[in-house]
Scaffold this active site. Structure first.
Site, PDB file in Angstrom:
ATOM      1  CG  HIS A 125      -9.604  -1.098 -16.701  1.00  0.00           C
ATOM      2  ND1 HIS A 125     -10.755  -1.240 -16.501  1.00  0.00           N
ATOM      3  CD2 HIS A 125      -9.395  -1.788 -17.731  1.00  0.00           C
ATOM      4  CE1 HIS A 125     -11.417  -2.127 -17.368  1.00  0.00           C
ATOM      5  NE2 HIS A 125     -10.550  -2.425 -18.113  1.00  0.00           N
ATOM      6  CD  GLN A 137      -9.871  -5.511 -16.026  1.00  0.00           C
ATOM      7  OE1 GLN A 137      -8.789  -5.296 -16.371  1.00  0.00           O
ATOM      8  NE2 GLN A 137     -10.591  -6.229 -17.013  1.00  0.00           N
ATOM      9  CB  CYS A 145     -12.910  -5.338 -21.332  1.00  0.00           C
ATOM     10  SG  CYS A 145     -12.556  -4.739 -19.965  1.00  0.00           S
ATOM     11  CG  LEU A 146      -9.762 -10.356 -19.331  1.00  0.00           C
ATOM     12  CD1 LEU A 146      -8.363 -10.864 -18.350  1.00  0.00           C
ATOM     13  CD2 LEU A 146     -10.266 -11.490 -20.128  1.00  0.00           C
ATOM     14  CG  HIS A 148      -8.345  -1.667 -22.612  1.00  0.00           C
ATOM     15  ND1 HIS A 148      -9.281  -1.818 -23.386  1.00  0.00           N
ATOM     16  CD2 HIS A 148      -8.870  -2.185 -21.430  1.00  0.00           C
ATOM     17  CE1 HIS A 148     -10.395  -2.447 -22.667  1.00  0.00           C
ATOM     18  NE2 HIS A 148      -9.873  -2.806 -21.633  1.00  0.00           N
ATOM     19  CD  GLU A 149      -5.731  -3.320 -19.183  1.00  0.00           C
ATOM     20  OE1 GLU A 149      -6.218  -3.514 -17.891  1.00  0.00           O
ATOM     21  OE2 GLU A 149      -6.158  -4.052 -20.101  1.00  0.00           O
ATOM     22  N   GLY A 204      -4.100  -7.963 -20.881  1.00  0.00           N
ATOM     23  CA  GLY A 204      -3.899  -6.780 -19.692  1.00  0.00           C
ATOM     24  C   GLY A 204      -4.967  -6.837 -18.811  1.00  0.00           C
TER      25      GLY A 204
HETATM   26 ZN    ZN Z   1     -10.329  -3.833 -19.769  1.00  0.00          ZN
END
Ligand code: ZN
Length: 192
Positions: A153, A50, A107-108, A149-150, A45
């Protein structure tokens, strides 16, 4: 095009995304770039924040994960999760249905940092797809976790905000270091 993924400490991650009213050519380009970026990083995701864009836009693709199941229902009927992948969610609204369950998350924007996070097991999702058409579904398992989670963000909320106190205390040094590295890189960029 693979875009740079901003890391913890970058102010964009704390910005709430603006709603997208029309899927323009620029948005379509951004969606394609976000998929390319996510796949290159082996993520499941990625949120617009991000890649430095404060927008209500996220992309997901869970097909790479086989050991953590997901469920999906549309109009009360079970559907095949893979048929919904890759998934684009624009202006998503998420409503919790199930009880919270703990599960591992990464998380990236937080390389090498993983933690158990408690989130509702099932959620109802309303959003627009990549064509700007309304979609609605109920999901559970990994997909429900990833969507939450997304969507966090997109509202400037990070998974560290959902960690219990003990977990966050254990990760304190790593988090502080990551934040300091990101801020130093930003300051160096500004001087160029
Ligand atoms: Zn994340």
């Amino acid at each position: 095009m693979i875009l740079p993924v901003v890391k913890y400490g970058h102010p964009r991650l704390r910005q709430k995304g603006a709603r997208i009213e029309t899927v323009t050519a620029d948005i379509r380009r951004l969606i394609a770039d976000m998929f390319e970026t996510m796949n290159a990083s082996k993520g499941i995701g990625l949120a617009a924040q991000q890649v430095g864009q404060a927008l209500q836009l996220t992309v997901l693709d869970l097909r790479v994960v086989t050991e953590r199941p997901s469920t999906l229902e549309q109009n009360g009927q079970p559907a095949d999760v893979n048929d919904f992948m890759p998934l684009v969610l624009i202006n998503p609204e998420v409503q919790a249905v199930g009880e919270p369950v703990a599960g591992p998350e990464g998380c990236l924007s937080f390389p090498e940092i993983y933690a158990e996070i408690s989130r509702p097991e099932t959620v109802d999702v309303k959003a627009l797809n990549e064509k700007g058409q309304p979609i609605e579904f109920r999901c559970g398992g990994l997909l429900a976790r990833a969507v939450q989670h997304e969507t966090d963000h997109l509202n400037g909320i990070l998974f560290i905000d959902r960690m219990d106190r003990k977990t966050k205390a254990e990760l304190r040094d790593e988090l502080d270091e990551l934040q300091a590295t990101t801020k130093a890189a930003l300051a160096a960029d500004r001087k160029k």
